[in-house]
Scaffold this active site. Structure first.
Site, short mmCIF file in Angstrom:
data_model
loop_
_atom_site.label_atom_id
_atom_site.label_comp_id
_atom_site.label_asym_id
_atom_site.label_seq_id
_atom_site.Cartn_x
_atom_site.Cartn_y
_atom_site.Cartn_z
N ASP B 361 7.32 170.34 115.52
CA ASP B 361 6.96 170.13 116.93
C ASP B 361 6.12 168.88 117.10
O ASP B 361 5.44 168.44 116.18
CB ASP B 361 6.18 171.33 117.45
CG ASP B 361 4.89 171.56 116.70
OD1 ASP B 361 3.85 171.75 117.35
OD2 ASP B 361 4.92 171.54 115.45
N GLU B 362 6.11 168.41 118.30
CA GLU B 362 5.20 167.36 118.77
C GLU B 362 5.06 166.20 117.78
O GLU B 362 3.96 165.88 117.34
CB GLU B 362 3.81 167.96 119.02
CG GLU B 362 3.83 169.00 120.12
CD GLU B 362 2.46 169.60 120.38
OE1 GLU B 362 2.10 169.70 121.57
OE2 GLU B 362 1.76 169.99 119.42
N VAL B 363 6.19 165.58 117.43
CA VAL B 363 6.08 164.43 116.53
C VAL B 363 5.88 163.19 117.37
O VAL B 363 6.71 162.85 118.21
CB VAL B 363 7.36 164.28 115.67
CG1 VAL B 363 7.16 163.16 114.65
CG2 VAL B 363 7.68 165.60 114.98
#
Lengths: 391, 544
Positions: B361-363
């Site tokens: 997630d959330e790269v």
């Protein structure tokens, strides 16, 4: 490892010098909490005018002592001159919505001392329960507590709180909130609360304290005689907030009384009638009083040394602070500090950024702001979550 | 004497009265057990004994069973005589550690830690006595020594009648659920007597994956608080601990192959989970029928990994020069994949569950975009400026590594959204609150199993009774076919750790998570907030 800092000198004592005696007294609004801390290589001195300042200074000293990587305790050479900006720095706990065991209250007093808070505002009874064991009216807690055996504060509990607080320079101001917020008083004091009516007949439910009966004022006198004697602080908080007029309006005797007195349809006048008499009773007992802002808003005649407790956000509290102080009364601020209203994230910042004197008024008005209180109302709080929610 | 009862099932004949707790009927959707056989009528049980169980006990059942029938007839339990035992015909016996442990635990929950002594004087009982609860496991392989799985059966059939109650389940997991329910039915009267109403309960979870996410990176959680939480989960029939064990802030997992990860990445040496700690959590969970799914979130959320593993994270650049700070895991170096191969070999053997959560997630792409080597790689690979392709390139390789160890994987929704190639049995966790119903549709339409976390971020506290909001979520409210809906296998209540540590974990998570627990276990038509409030407040006091 050997000491790498040859100038380090072992300190053996912190001398505490208090100029005014008063070890056996109770703290008051006028107590002097100032202190001076002098830490140098030759001496560690804590000067205070009164013991209360010494307590504050000891707390500060304890915060200055550090421990390095070797585990050695040290303190830096320091000069501190300190005194509180506001004399009334309070915390409200609500032991009616949920009972709080004695231990939780005492623990709270400890943490208050760590934070130099000096007033414990004990909102001890309210609608949901009456945990205060009265010796004059034992039925109040017998019938009104959540459990009369386990969820009560005995006389010795109350004394324990007062003394534990005193030893930390904390005043205990008890609040017996009337005429609203008194449902739990009803079962133990028949005929105290107003019977509500549905048309011509009593509905079976009850409203605020009945302001038209003589017996009410006899009761109130006796109760506050006891409360005034049990709690040594000069001030009592008398509540006076959120009085719902619906029940009064439904009661035919009350309506008749309203006519008699020429109050018309204005029930705030009836509320004031009650509050007035209550305030007179309490003053005659030699006590001062604090009241929630409605008492002021509804134009009750209060003594000049009354403290008005500002808690509502509408109208905006800054306006209220201005109005209260303009009228010459001292003000206490709680509106932006209802800590029971939790929200996600670092909400401490919002509380921190409140500037209590940020309202329109002359310097003499601002001088009437004696401080504020953080409130932890108990609807969703009990011993399982009090400490992490409050601190 | 006890086994003379014969087939335990034959006893249950107590449909004397029917008090159907409002809106509870046998659910036909997503059932996990066999439908119950018709109960046989027993002897001497006085048919026509009138409906309307007055017992307070159902006022505290949580989560509400699928099917519950109680009567007014009460049985008494004598603490010094009552026993939880293996019934005749059970495939599990005294060698079954999980059940032995559960018997002791539930005895204590029911009667309190006791001053009760073994049978001495016998007072004549004024009421009918329930002397035992017999547990009968039906499947040839009861599961005593195995770990719970997604496909485990948690169904149970509980009949409470004089003189013995019978708890029948396919596998031990159902017995654990049934023991919890039984313990919720036993109540005390005004005189301190332990009573239970004659009842028949048939129960199974609506969803197979009912999880709690704990975050031990933002704040370390001491072992004790994790174990206390597992207890609370068992009270609420949760069956997955999603252990978000490491993240940017700290790396408390002590790795055998890469000890520097925690040596340099943990908050302090006091803030780590040793292999023994991890084993303890896994076993404590197993005994409660709870799966432990670890999450090693990459390639983002990995700042703390870089402290103990050089050249793992991408160096960010300020123009031509490295800026000194680091970004996500570096996807272009072979060493990254060598590391991951070895690391996930360890993880696969340490954590027995069939699934590992790989995050994803959330790269943030800023650092990659700034790094000249990464930019070159993008060109080489023909990714253009679409860094989601680079992210997918990385994820793909990790997924392949993890599959090679025979593990299935769970990923956050971005991995699906960014179109990585996922194995068919991948579980996609939907967490973004905005339009999550739409995301559920997309995920299930593409044929992947999904779990729902988006409406259940319990770290987002607010004033008042927010449990109602969590309770009112209907997970299957998304556009899709019946087939699609079956791909939603459950959900998770998440307690992210930015503002949570051992000082406030328990009161913040419970009983709010209980609302999610019932939503995931009970039938979809159990939605009445008033009834829920009554049961939940009683359940909460019991949990304390």
């Amino acid at each position: 490892a050997e000491s790498k800092q040859p100038w380090r000198k072992p300190c053996t004592e912190l001398s505490v010098l208090v100029s005014t005696p008063g070890c056996d007294g109770f703290p008051s609004l006028n107590s002097n909490e100032s202190y001076k801390l002098h830490i140098s290589r030759d001496s560690l001195l804590l000067y205070a005018d009164a013991v209360w300042g010494a307590l504050r200074g000891l707390e500060t000293f304890s915060q200055l002592v550090g421990r390095d990587e070797d585990g050695t305790y040290y303190v830096n050479e320091t000069e501190i001159v300190d005194s509180p900006r506001f004399p009334h720095r309070g915390l409200l706990l609500d032991t009616s919505r949920h009972y709080l065991p004695l231990k939780a209250i005492l623990q709270t007093l400890d943490v208050m001392a760590y934070n130099k808070l000096n007033v414990f505002h004990w909102h001890i009874v309210d609608d949901p329960s009456f945990p205060y064991e009265s010796f004059t009216f034992p039925e109040l807690s017998k019938q009104g507590a959540f459990n009369a055996m386990t969820h009560v504060y005995t006389a010795s509990d109350v004394q324990a709180v007062i003394e534990y607080a005193r030893l930390r320079g904390i005043r205990v101001i008890a609040e017996f909130d009337t005429p609203g917020h008194t449902q739990s008083w009803g079962p133990g004091a028949p005929d105290l609360l107003t019977p509500c009516y549905l048309g011509k007949d009593p509905s079976g439910t009850y409203g605020p304290i009945n302001p038209i009966l003589k017996s009410t004022y006899q009761f109130v006198t006796s109760l506050f005689q006891e409360v005034g004697a049990v709690f040594p602080d000069y001030f009592l908080h008398l509540g006076g907030d959120e009085v719902d007029f619906t029940c009064w309006k439904s009661n035919p005797q009350i309506r008749a009384f309203m006519e008699e007195m020429g109050f018309g349809d204005d029930y705030t006048k009836l509320e004031s009638f009650y509050i007035q008499r209550l305030l007179d009773i309490v003053s005659s007992l030699g006590k001062g009083y604090m009241v929630w802002q409605e008492v002021f808003d509804n134009r009750v005649k209060v003594r000049p040394d009354t403290i008005i407790h500002v808690w509502k956000n509408s109208p905006p509290y800054k306006e209220e602070m201005a109005n209260v102080t303009k009228a010459g009364y001292r003000a206490l601020l709680s509106a932006p500090w209802y800590l029971n209203r939790i929200s996600y994230g670092q909400d401490w910042m919002a509380a921190y950024q409140v500037e209590p004197l940020d309202f329109t008024g002359a310097p003499e008005q601002k001088a009437l702001v004696i401080g504020g209180e953080a409130c932890m109302w108990g609807e969703y709080v009990d011993v399982t979550n009090l400490a992490p929610r409050l601190w | 004497p006890r086994s003379a009862m014969g087939r335990a099932m034959g006893l249950a004949g107590l449909l004397l009265g029917l008090l159907l707790v409002p809106a509870v009927l046998l659910s036909t959707s997503l059932g996990r057990g066999d439908p119950p056989p018709e109960p046989e009528l027993g002897l001497g049980l006085g048919l026509g004994e009138g409906p309307l169980a007055a017992a307070a006990a159902e006022d505290s059942l949580w989560p509400l069973p699928q099917s519950l029938r109680t009567s007014r007839r009460q049985l008494q339990l004598a603490p010094d005589r009552f026993q939880l035992v293996h019934g005749a015909g059970s495939s599990a016996g005294p060698g079954c550690g999980i059940l032995q442990d559960a018997f002791r635990r539930y005895y204590e929950y029911i009667f309190g830690q006791s001053r009760w002594r073994s049978p001495g004087r016998r007072w004549p009982s004024l009421r009918r006595e329930l002397s035992q609860l017999q547990v009968v496991i039906a499947a040839p392989e009861p599961g005593c020594d195995s770990y719970p799985r997604l496909a485990s059966s948690e169904a149970y059939y509980l009949t409470i009648a004089e003189p013995v109650a019978v708890l029948k389940a396919d596998e031990v997991w159902g017995a654990l659920r049934g023991l919890e329910t039984f313990s919720q039915l036993v109540h005390e009267d005004d005189y301190g007597s332990f009573l239970v109403n004659e009842s028949v309960i048939y129960d199974f979870p609506r969803f197979a994956h009912r999880g709690i996410l704990l975050d031990t990176s933002r704040h370390y959680l001491p072992l004790k608080s994790i174990l206390t939480n597992l207890d609370a989960m068992a009270f609420n029939k949760f069956n997955v601990l999603h252990w978000h064990i490491v993240d940017d802030q700290s790396f408390p997992y002590q790795s055998m192959y890469f000890p520097e990860l925690s040596n340099k990445g943990a908050y302090s040496y006091n803030h780590i989970y040793t292999p023994t700690d991890v084993r303890l959590v896994i076993e404590y969970a197993r005994l409660r029928g709870i799966r432990v799914i670890p999450e090693f979130d990459t390639p983002g959320h990995t700042q703390s990994w870089g402290k103990g593993q050089k050249d793992l994270l991408t160096p960010c650049y300020n123009g031509e020069q490295p800026s000194g700070s680091f970004g996500p895991i570096n996807p272009i170096w072979n060493s990254t994949y060598d590391f991951m191969t070895k690391f996930f070999k360890e993880i696969s053997s340490v954590f027995p569950d069939a699934y590992i959560h790989l995050g994803g997630d959330e790269v943030s792409f800023d650092c990659w975009k700034s790094n000249p080597d990464v930019k070159d790689f993008m060109k080489e690979q023909g990714f253009g400026i679409d860094y989601a392709k680079l992210e997918s390139y990385y994820i793909q390789k990790i997924l392949d590594i993890v599959s090679s160890y025979n593990k299935g994987y769970m990923v956050w929704q971005e991995v699906f959204d960014n179109k990585a190639q996922l194995k068919p049995d991948t579980v996609v966790e939907v967490w973004m609150a905005n339009n999550y119903a739409h995301e559920l549709s997309s995920v299930t339409q593409a044929g992947f199993t999904a779990i729902l976390a988006a409406p259940w971020y319990l770290d987002y506290i607010s004033y008042g009774q927010d449990w109602k909001k969590y309770y009112s979520v209907e997970p299957c409210n998304f556009p899709g076919s019946e087939k699609q809906k079956k791909l939603l296998i459950g959900g998770e209540a998440c307690l992210w750790g930015e503002f949570v540590d051992a000082t406030n974990l328990t009161p913040r998570l419970w009983p709010r998570a209980s609302a999610v627990g019932e939503r995931l276990w009970s039938s979809s038509n159990v939605t009445d907030l008033q009834d829920a409030y009554k049961r939940l407040s009683n359940h909460r006091c019991r949990m304390l």
